[in-house]
Design a protein around this motif. Structure first.
Motif, PDB file in Angstrom:
ATOM      1  N   ASP A 198       0.717  -1.353   0.056  1.00 21.52           N
ATOM      2  CA  ASP A 198      -0.024   0.043  -0.126  1.00 21.52           C
ATOM      3  C   ASP A 198       1.066   1.248  -0.051  1.00 21.52           C
ATOM      4  OD1 ASP A 198      -1.888   1.749   0.286  1.00 21.52           O
ATOM      5  OD2 ASP A 198      -2.650   1.205   2.244  1.00 21.52           O
ATOM      6  N   LYS A 199       0.904   2.028  -1.145  1.00 16.60           N
ATOM      7  CA  LYS A 199       1.984   3.261  -1.236  1.00 16.60           C
ATOM      8  C   LYS A 199       1.630   4.298  -1.210  1.00 16.60           C
ATOM      9  CE  LYS A 199       3.119   1.720  -5.626  1.00 16.60           C
ATOM     10  NZ  LYS A 199       2.023   0.678  -5.756  1.00 16.60           N
ATOM     11  N   LEU A 200       2.680   5.083  -1.077  1.00 16.30           N
ATOM     12  CA  LEU A 200       2.494   6.651  -1.102  1.00 16.30           C
ATOM     13  C   LEU A 200       1.996   7.117  -2.565  1.00 16.30           C
ATOM     14  CD1 LEU A 200       3.519   9.616   0.202  1.00 16.30           C
ATOM     15  CD2 LEU A 200       5.476   9.048  -1.103  1.00 16.30           C
ATOM     16  N   GLY A 201       2.852   6.642  -3.511  1.00 17.52           N
ATOM     17  CA  GLY A 201       2.339   7.175  -4.967  1.00 17.52           C
ATOM     18  C   GLY A 201       2.536   6.062  -6.017  1.00 17.52           C
ATOM     19  N   LEU A 202       1.949   6.354  -7.148  1.00 22.19           N
ATOM     20  CA  LEU A 202       2.061   5.344  -8.100  1.00 22.19           C
ATOM     21  C   LEU A 202       1.038   4.272  -7.649  1.00 22.19           C
ATOM     22  CD1 LEU A 202       5.574   4.608 -10.031  1.00 22.19           C
ATOM     23  CD2 LEU A 202       3.622   6.247 -10.645  1.00 22.19           C
ATOM     24  N   ARG A 203       0.005   4.512  -6.800  1.00 24.28           N
ATOM     25  CA  ARG A 203      -0.761   3.727  -6.012  1.00 24.28           C
ATOM     26  C   ARG A 203      -1.200   2.734  -6.951  1.00 24.28           C
ATOM     27  NH1 ARG A 203      -2.386   3.968  -1.256  1.00 24.28           N
ATOM     28  NH2 ARG A 203      -4.434   3.639  -1.638  1.00 24.28           N
ATOM     29  N   ALA A 204      -1.830   3.178  -8.268  1.00 22.62           N
ATOM     30  CA  ALA A 204      -2.787   2.184  -9.102  1.00 22.62           C
ATOM     31  C   ALA A 204      -1.890   1.141  -9.656  1.00 22.62           C
ATOM     32  CB  ALA A 204      -3.512   3.012  -9.908  1.00 22.62           C
ATOM     33  N   SER A 205      -0.548   1.141  -9.532  1.00 23.20           N
ATOM     34  CA  SER A 205       0.328   0.193  -9.923  1.00 23.20           C
ATOM     35  C   SER A 205       0.627  -0.778  -8.967  1.00 23.20           C
ATOM     36  CB  SER A 205       1.722   0.895 -10.598  1.00 23.20           C
ATOM     37  OG  SER A 205       2.696   0.031 -10.357  1.00 23.20           O
ATOM     38  N   HIS A 206       0.300  -1.946  -9.350  1.00 25.52           N
ATOM     39  CA  HIS A 206       0.453  -3.042  -8.265  1.00 25.52           C
ATOM     40  C   HIS A 206       2.008  -3.528  -8.057  1.00 25.52           C
ATOM     41  CE1 HIS A 206      -0.802  -7.357  -7.079  1.00 25.52           C
ATOM     42  NE2 HIS A 206       0.528  -7.553  -7.096  1.00 25.52           N
ATOM     43  N   THR A 207       2.268  -3.329  -6.583  1.00 27.64           N
ATOM     44  CA  THR A 207       3.410  -3.621  -6.324  1.00 27.64           C
ATOM     45  C   THR A 207       3.452  -4.693  -5.216  1.00 27.64           C
ATOM     46  OG1 THR A 207       4.013  -1.275  -6.637  1.00 27.64           O
ATOM     47  CG2 THR A 207       5.832  -2.701  -5.195  1.00 27.64           C
ATOM     48  N   GLY A 208       4.142  -5.898  -5.491  1.00 25.29           N
ATOM     49  CA  GLY A 208       3.720  -6.858  -4.421  1.00 25.29           C
ATOM     50  C   GLY A 208       4.921  -7.804  -4.533  1.00 25.29           C
ATOM     51  N   SER A 209       5.056  -8.797  -3.518  1.00 22.65           N
ATOM     52  CA  SER A 209       6.080  -9.608  -3.517  1.00 22.65           C
ATOM     53  C   SER A 209       5.553 -11.228  -4.346  1.00 22.65           C
ATOM     54  CB  SER A 209       6.501 -10.062  -2.193  1.00 22.65           C
ATOM     55  OG  SER A 209       5.793 -11.189  -1.628  1.00 22.65           O
ATOM     56  N   LEU A 351       2.608  15.016  -7.192  1.00 20.44           N
ATOM     57  CA  LEU A 351       3.896  14.906  -6.292  1.00 20.44           C
ATOM     58  C   LEU A 351       4.221  13.609  -5.408  1.00 20.44           C
ATOM     59  CD1 LEU A 351       4.451  17.846  -3.447  1.00 20.44           C
ATOM     60  CD2 LEU A 351       4.500  15.606  -2.663  1.00 20.44           C
ATOM     61  N   ARG A 352       3.103  12.978  -5.036  1.00 23.95           N
ATOM     62  CA  ARG A 352       3.419  11.657  -4.494  1.00 23.95           C
ATOM     63  C   ARG A 352       4.117  10.564  -5.451  1.00 23.95           C
ATOM     64  NH1 ARG A 352      -1.145   9.244  -3.448  1.00 23.95           N
ATOM     65  NH2 ARG A 352      -2.661  10.887  -3.907  1.00 23.95           N
ATOM     66  N   ASP A 353       3.567  10.765  -6.736  1.00 23.02           N
ATOM     67  CA  ASP A 353       4.230   9.982  -7.785  1.00 23.02           C
ATOM     68  C   ASP A 353       5.574  10.075  -8.115  1.00 23.02           C
ATOM     69  OD1 ASP A 353       1.586   8.528  -8.241  1.00 23.02           O
ATOM     70  OD2 ASP A 353       0.834   9.840  -9.830  1.00 23.02           O
ATOM     71  N   ALA A 354       5.686  11.597  -8.031  1.00 15.81           N
ATOM     72  CA  ALA A 354       7.303  11.958  -8.517  1.00 15.81           C
ATOM     73  C   ALA A 354       8.395  11.449  -7.236  1.00 15.81           C
ATOM     74  CB  ALA A 354       7.179  13.487  -8.491  1.00 15.81           C
ATOM     75  N   LYS A 355       7.839  11.266  -6.021  1.00 14.66           N
ATOM     76  CA  LYS A 355       8.655  10.876  -5.134  1.00 14.66           C
ATOM     77  C   LYS A 355       8.901   9.536  -5.484  1.00 14.66           C
ATOM     78  CE  LYS A 355      11.315  10.859  -2.451  1.00 14.66           C
ATOM     79  NZ  LYS A 355      12.198  12.046  -2.266  1.00 14.66           N
ATOM     80  N   VAL A 356       8.161   8.658  -5.848  1.00 17.21           N
ATOM     81  CA  VAL A 356       8.236   7.307  -5.971  1.00 17.21           C
ATOM     82  C   VAL A 356       9.220   7.195  -7.450  1.00 17.21           C
ATOM     83  CG1 VAL A 356       7.319   4.886  -6.699  1.00 17.21           C
ATOM     84  CG2 VAL A 356       6.182   6.583  -5.261  1.00 17.21           C
ATOM     85  N   LEU A 357       9.252   7.766  -8.484  1.00 11.88           N
ATOM     86  CA  LEU A 357       9.829   7.942  -9.491  1.00 11.88           C
ATOM     87  C   LEU A 357      11.496   8.151  -9.136  1.00 11.88           C
ATOM     88  CD1 LEU A 357       7.832   9.506 -12.093  1.00 11.88           C
ATOM     89  CD2 LEU A 357       8.335   7.179 -11.983  1.00 11.88           C
ATOM     90  N   GLN A 358      11.618   8.954  -8.067  1.00  9.65           N
ATOM     91  CA  GLN A 358      13.063   9.105  -7.404  1.00  9.65           C
ATOM     92  C   GLN A 358      13.874   7.859  -6.811  1.00  9.65           C
ATOM     93  OE1 GLN A 358      12.650  12.645  -4.793  1.00  9.65           O
ATOM     94  NE2 GLN A 358      14.099  13.499  -6.142  1.00  9.65           N
ATOM     95  N   ILE A 359      12.960   6.927  -6.805  1.00  9.73           N
ATOM     96  CA  ILE A 359      13.297   5.387  -6.111  1.00  9.73           C
ATOM     97  C   ILE A 359      13.219   4.323  -7.299  1.00  9.73           C
ATOM     98  CG2 ILE A 359      12.744   3.841  -4.340  1.00  9.73           C
ATOM     99  CD1 ILE A 359      11.530   6.395  -2.751  1.00  9.73           C
TER     100      ILE A 359
END
Ligand SMILES: Cc1cc2nc3c(=O)[nH]c(=O)nc-3n(C[C@H](O)[C@H](O)[C@H](O)COP(=O)(O)OP(=O)(O)OC[C@H]3O[C@@H](n4cnc5c(N)ncnc54)[C@H](O)[C@@H]3O)c2cc1C
Length: 384
Positions: A198-209, A351-359
């Motif tokens: 459950d993320k800060l940004g790019l929230r609609a992109s599925h991130t999982g293990s 802004l939240r999406d940009a933060k994720v793009l820095q990572i």
């Protein structure tokens, strides 16, 4: 010596327009709700696939559009202008493409590339990261051992885009202690989805293990040579970083456009706020940043299309564009004042999406580390 041209070809303009119209019609209207729920909208991948937006970079021989890195960057910018999270899911369909093209056998290409290019869409992933190995890709601990005519994989990959949801995943594990790449498919025995983030940004992109629990895969799933995995990973990043940079340009451009329109309309002390230098100079700096980030992105992508080493240029582009997107979106929120932090406007999401793009795809620090390594060792752009 070829000249430098900033004039797109007819094919590039057509694809750029297609991506822009799709972003405006299909992504923007769905973005806020998808961000709120963290769910990728039903049917959207198929709609993107139907117009070629999940397969444009796959060679025509395998059912795709066969375009190069510069054209792909034009598309990435437009889709991310629409919404970076939805664009990330659409773009991830093509994650396995470069590893398959550069390191796969013809049989492997024929098996998976047409599936990735299928008109219904096909979720895909690439999995390097583990709990103890993110920036330090070579520190991964997942293992692969030979067992007759199969490999058995153990470990857990985390923070994976489409991790556990993808039909096709390129996954990396240590075989005889050397990082090696494999292709796994949904439904392979011992492969299962783990925790969904459950993320800060790019929230609609599925991130999982992605859990590899004695995952047994046939020997023909080995991608490239044994021990070639680190090379495959670095080659992937060289090709993906300009696309992530393009995505950051799209986010920054969206924020610049929105903040500029707002500043022209919004009045304070009897005048539009854009008439105040404190506001207009922020917008001017943002405009410079968007243009500079785009040029670095095109430069890195053009080096790839020319068959040159684009490692350094890709890191310039990714670091600069992601950092620019962070600055531009932060300033856009400021220009909107109170409205900037409200969910009625999209700038707080950007802004939240940009933060994720820095990572993702290597943090801004890792890009600088790559650049510093090139500088330390001496570098010139040369054909491979
Ligand atoms: C939304 C999202 C999607 C992702 N998708 C994928 C995917 O599809 N596939 C995949 O494999 N991974 C994926 N990742 C993982 C991503 O690549 C890593 O999160 C990223 O590389 C950073 O690794 P880390 O999180 O372990 O941070 P760490 O490596 O622990 O870094 C923590 C901090 O230390 C800094 N740092 C680390 N090493 C150095 C150094 N040498 N010099 C200076 N600073 C340093 C970093 O910059 C960072 O600020 C995704 C991550 C996110 C957030």
């Amino acid at each position: 010596m070829p000249g430098i041209s900033f004039t797109p070809t007819e094919e590039q303009v057509a694809l750029q327009q297609l991506a822009h119209e799709f972003a405006e019609r299909e992504l923007r209207p769905l973005a806020a709700e998808a961000d709120r729920t963290g769910a990728f909208p039903d049917g959207l991948l198929a709609r993107a696939a139907a117009v070629g937006l999940t397969s444009y970079a796959i060679p025509e021989a395998y059912g795709g559009g066969g375009v190069g890195a510069v054209t792909s960057a034009l598309v990435s910018e437009e889709l991310s202008w629409g919404d970076a999270a939805l664009a990330a899911t659409i773009g991830a369909t093509m994650f396995p493409v470069r590893p398959l093209l550069a390191f796969g056998t013809e049989e492997q290409r024929r098996r998976w590339l047409p599936r990735l290019a299928s008109p219904g869409g096909c979720l895909a992933a690439i999995a390097f990261t583990e709990a103890e190995a993110g920036s330090d890709v070579a520190g991964m601990r997942a293992t692969a051992v030979r067992d007759g005519d199969a490999f058995v994989l153990e470990g857990e990959k985390m923070y994976i885009t489409n991790g556990g949801a993808a039909e096709i995943t390129v996954v990396f594990a240590r075989l005889d202690d050397a990082v090696t790449a494999f292709v796994i498919e949904a439904g392979d025995p011992g492969v299962r989805a783990g925790r969904v983030e459950d993320k800060l940004g790019l929230r609609a992109s599925h991130t999982g293990s992605l859990v590899l629990d004695g995952a047994r895969i046939p020997a023909d799933r080995l991608l490239g040579a044994e021990g070639e995995g680190f090379l495959i990973a670095m080659d992937f990043f060289e090709h993906s970083r300009p696309q992530v940079a393009a995505s950051a340009v799209g986010v920054a451009r969206a924020a610049l456009e929105h903040a500029t329109a707002y500043a022209r309309e919004r009045e304070a002390f009897g005048r539009p706020i854009i008439s105040r230098q404190g506001v207009s100079f922020k917008l001017a700096d943002a405009a410079i940043a968007v243009e500079a980030a785009r040029l670095l992105t095109w430069r890195a992508a053009a080096a790839l299309d020319a068959g040159h080493d684009a490692g350094l240029l890709g890191s310039y582009a990714k670091a600069f564009a992601a950092d620019a997107a962070m600055r531009v979106t932060t300033d856009a929120v400021q220009v909107l004042g109170g409205a900037g932090v409200m969910r009625d406007h999209p700038v707080e999401r950007w802004l939240r999406d940009a933060k994720v793009l820095q990572i993702v795809e290597g943090t801004s620090e890792i890009q600088r580390q790559v650049i510093a390594t090139y500088l330390t060792q001496g570098w010139d752009e040369r054909p491979r």
